[in-house]
Design a protein around this motif. Structure first.
Motif, PDB file in Angstrom:
ATOM      1  N   ILE A 292       3.070   5.032  -0.734  1.00 49.61           N
ATOM      2  CA  ILE A 292       2.608   3.973  -1.656  1.00 49.61           C
ATOM      3  C   ILE A 292       3.759   3.505  -2.542  1.00 49.61           C
ATOM      4  O   ILE A 292       3.982   2.300  -2.739  1.00 49.61           O
ATOM      5  N   ALA A 293       4.527   4.456  -3.079  1.00 51.89           N
ATOM      6  CA  ALA A 293       5.647   4.112  -3.957  1.00 51.89           C
ATOM      7  C   ALA A 293       6.699   3.302  -3.228  1.00 51.89           C
ATOM      8  O   ALA A 293       7.349   2.412  -3.810  1.00 51.89           O
ATOM      9  N   ALA A 294       6.866   3.579  -1.917  1.00 56.42           N
ATOM     10  CA  ALA A 294       7.865   2.860  -1.128  1.00 56.42           C
ATOM     11  C   ALA A 294       7.343   1.526  -0.621  1.00 56.42           C
ATOM     12  O   ALA A 294       8.080   0.783   0.043  1.00 56.42           O
ATOM     13  N   GLY A 295       6.105   1.214  -0.891  1.00 55.53           N
ATOM     14  CA  GLY A 295       5.534  -0.061  -0.461  1.00 55.53           C
ATOM     15  C   GLY A 295       5.117  -0.081   0.991  1.00 55.53           C
ATOM     16  O   GLY A 295       4.864  -1.158   1.553  1.00 55.53           O
ATOM     17  N   ARG A 296       4.986   1.108   1.615  1.00 57.23           N
ATOM     18  CA  ARG A 296       4.626   1.151   3.036  1.00 57.23           C
ATOM     19  C   ARG A 296       3.142   1.415   3.261  1.00 57.23           C
ATOM     20  O   ARG A 296       2.670   1.336   4.386  1.00 57.23           O
ATOM     21  N   PHE A 297       2.445   1.704   2.170  1.00 55.63           N
ATOM     22  CA  PHE A 297       1.005   1.952   2.338  1.00 55.63           C
ATOM     23  C   PHE A 297       0.261   1.311   1.173  1.00 55.63           C
ATOM     24  O   PHE A 297       0.659   1.426   0.011  1.00 55.63           O
ATOM     25  N   ARG A 298      -0.829   0.634   1.496  1.00 56.03           N
ATOM     26  CA  ARG A 298      -1.608  -0.092   0.493  1.00 56.03           C
ATOM     27  C   ARG A 298      -2.333   0.887  -0.434  1.00 56.03           C
ATOM     28  O   ARG A 298      -3.034   1.798   0.009  1.00 56.03           O
ATOM     29  N   GLU A 299      -2.176   0.667  -1.713  1.00 53.81           N
ATOM     30  CA  GLU A 299      -2.805   1.547  -2.695  1.00 53.81           C
ATOM     31  C   GLU A 299      -4.321   1.412  -2.661  1.00 53.81           C
ATOM     32  O   GLU A 299      -5.047   2.411  -2.795  1.00 53.81           O
ATOM     33  N   ASP A 300      -4.806   0.182  -2.426  1.00 56.94           N
ATOM     34  CA  ASP A 300      -6.263  -0.004  -2.401  1.00 56.94           C
ATOM     35  C   ASP A 300      -6.893   0.697  -1.195  1.00 56.94           C
ATOM     36  O   ASP A 300      -7.998   1.236  -1.280  1.00 56.94           O
ATOM     37  N   LEU A 301      -6.173   0.721  -0.071  1.00 55.14           N
ATOM     38  CA  LEU A 301      -6.677   1.440   1.107  1.00 55.14           C
ATOM     39  C   LEU A 301      -6.703   2.943   0.831  1.00 55.14           C
ATOM     40  O   LEU A 301      -7.648   3.645   1.221  1.00 55.14           O
TER      41      LEU A 301
END
Length: 450
Positions: A292-301
């Motif tokens: 999430i921090a690296a922008g590779r996974f959606r926080e809302d998901l």
């Protein structure tokens, strides 16, 4: 703590008394009988770990007693004591189910090693059976095996969440058993009658992901000759397991999020929404905070999935389960491939406990299956250590060479370990200890004081 309970049978009262005294001094508890029929009645009333019986006895002989014990208590190993001329009969007895035989006059230390092996084998089998009964999942299938506090807590959490129709995130390292836990949630829940569909997000190319997961309409792309259900539609009424969800591309994460929120899918090349009735379980190697921090996974998901999570501890954090898991997998493999079960040497068990198991249960299972097939290192019965280039380390090379010399000496002296020890220039007791350590017991190996 007693080394085990021995039911000892011999019509020679002097030998019976001497053997009883020696075994008790050595740490065993002993129930001795000079009449086989009395010994059999005792077996039905008590719980001995092993039966040791002479073959030649008046009335009921050792072979008859062996057959009676096998019929009544197949789980109790029987060791027969034979005179020099009874070796052929003893081999026949082993084919009928005897655990081992000892030729008279026997070496006392050798008797102890045989008893330790038989007692440990029985205790291990009973422990495996107990663990297999800890998780009784409807519909069968692989079980969550382990008796550490962490695994007992894991089974309790699975049982608590199985019948709650909520999406779950399972977090665990590679090989720790995420799919096994997902299957347990499915089989123990209300959706057990529906399909369980596993999707490896890392193995499915992005170019075909949408078509495979959501399906496609006829003509949606070249080669789409007819309508096709996707994985979600196929799993209707059941469970979808999205393994390694951290590998899913961001564009697809948005579409999965929509499925979770609205329980609808849209086939590729189609404009209408189709409702889907599935439970979604996702698996990830970590808690996804780094992704999430690296922008590779959606926080809302993540928050949609992580309403409830189950964390699987790595094997190195529950080392008390290693021996039981290894024996469990080795036993399953032996039955699957039609091989005789092998007793796991204590030395091997100790080495397994010390390893790091980066591949977790999957790595341990592979090692256990090699052991069950007799493919472990040089037949030494222990796990080999390798150097940086895959070669055996010096201690394992020396052990393999020692095994080779011992086997050659035993073969040269027709299985007589006393003579083999003399030819090797070591005490008989030392040779017996090495035979036990390397798991070299076999039909050619006998013990004699001659």
């Amino acid at each position: 703590m007693s080394r085990g309970h021995v039911l000892l049978v011999d019509d020679d009262r002097d030998l019976l008394k001497a053997a009883t005294g020696w075994l008790e001094v050595s740490g065993f508890s002993v129930t001795a009988h000079h009449r086989p029929e009395e010994a059999y009645q005792q077996l039905l009333r008590s719980e001995p770990d092993v039966v040791v019986s002479d073959i030649r006895m008046p009335g009921i002989d050792g072979m008859t007693l062996l057959n009676s014990v096998i019929k009544a208590r197949r789980d109790i190993p029987v060791i027969l004591m034979t005179g020099h001329g009874d070796v052929t009969l003893a081999v026949k007895a082993m084919k009928q189910g005897a655990e081992d035989f000892i030729e008279k006059p026997y070496d006392a230390e050798y008797l102890l090693s045989v008893l330790d092996k038989a007692v440990e084998k029985r205790r291990m089998k009973r422990e495996i059976a107990r663990l297999q009964g800890l998780v009784q999942e409807e519909g069968g299938g692989p079980q969550i095996v382990g008796d550490s506090p962490a695994m007992r807590a894991l089974r309790s959490r699975v049982a608590m969440l199985a019948d709650v129709d909520i999406d779950v995130l399972i977090i665990g390292e590679t090989g720790s058993g995420k799919e096994l836990v997902a299957q347990a949630l499915h089989r123990q829940g209300r959706r057990r009658a529906g399909p369980f569909v596993a999707i490896n997000c890392a193995a499915l190319p992005e170019s075909i992901f949408e078509s495979e997961v959501f399906g496609h309409a006829k003509g949606a792309f070249t080669g789409a000759l007819s309508d096709r259900d996707g994985k979600f539609e196929y799993a209707a009424g059941g469970t979808v397991f999205l393994d390694e969800i951290e590998s899913m591309p961001l564009t697809l994460q948005a579409k999965i999020l929509r499925v979770l929120q609205e329980r609808v899918i849209e086939r590729l090349g189609e404009n209408r929404l189709r409702p889907v009735d599935v439970r979604v379980i996702a698996g990830a190697k970590s808690d996804l905070s780094g992704e999430i921090a690296a922008g590779r996974f959606r926080e809302d998901l993540f928050y949609r999935l992580a309403t409830v999570d189950i964390r699987i501890p790595p094997l190195r954090q529950r080392r008390e389960d290693i021996g039981l898991l290894f024996s469990h997998f080795a036993s399953l493999a032996a039955h699957r491939y039609g091989r005789a079960e092998r007793t796991v040497p204590v030395a091997l068990m100790a080495r397994l406990q010390q390893e790091e198991w980066g591949g977790n249960v999957r790595e341990l299972k592979a090692r256990a299956e090699r052991f069950a097939l007799g493919l472990d290192e040089q037949g030494t019965g222990k796990a080999a250590q390798t150097g940086p280039h895959g070669e055996l380390t010096l201690p394992d090379r020396l052990a393999a060479y020692e095994v080779q010399l011992i086997r050659a000496a035993i073969d040269e002296h027709d299985g007589n370990t006393a003579r083999a020890a003399a030819s090797l220039g070591i005490p008989h007791r030392t040779l017996n200890e090495k035979i036990a350590r390397y798991g070299l017991r076999g039909s050619r190996e006998k013990s004699s004081d001659l």
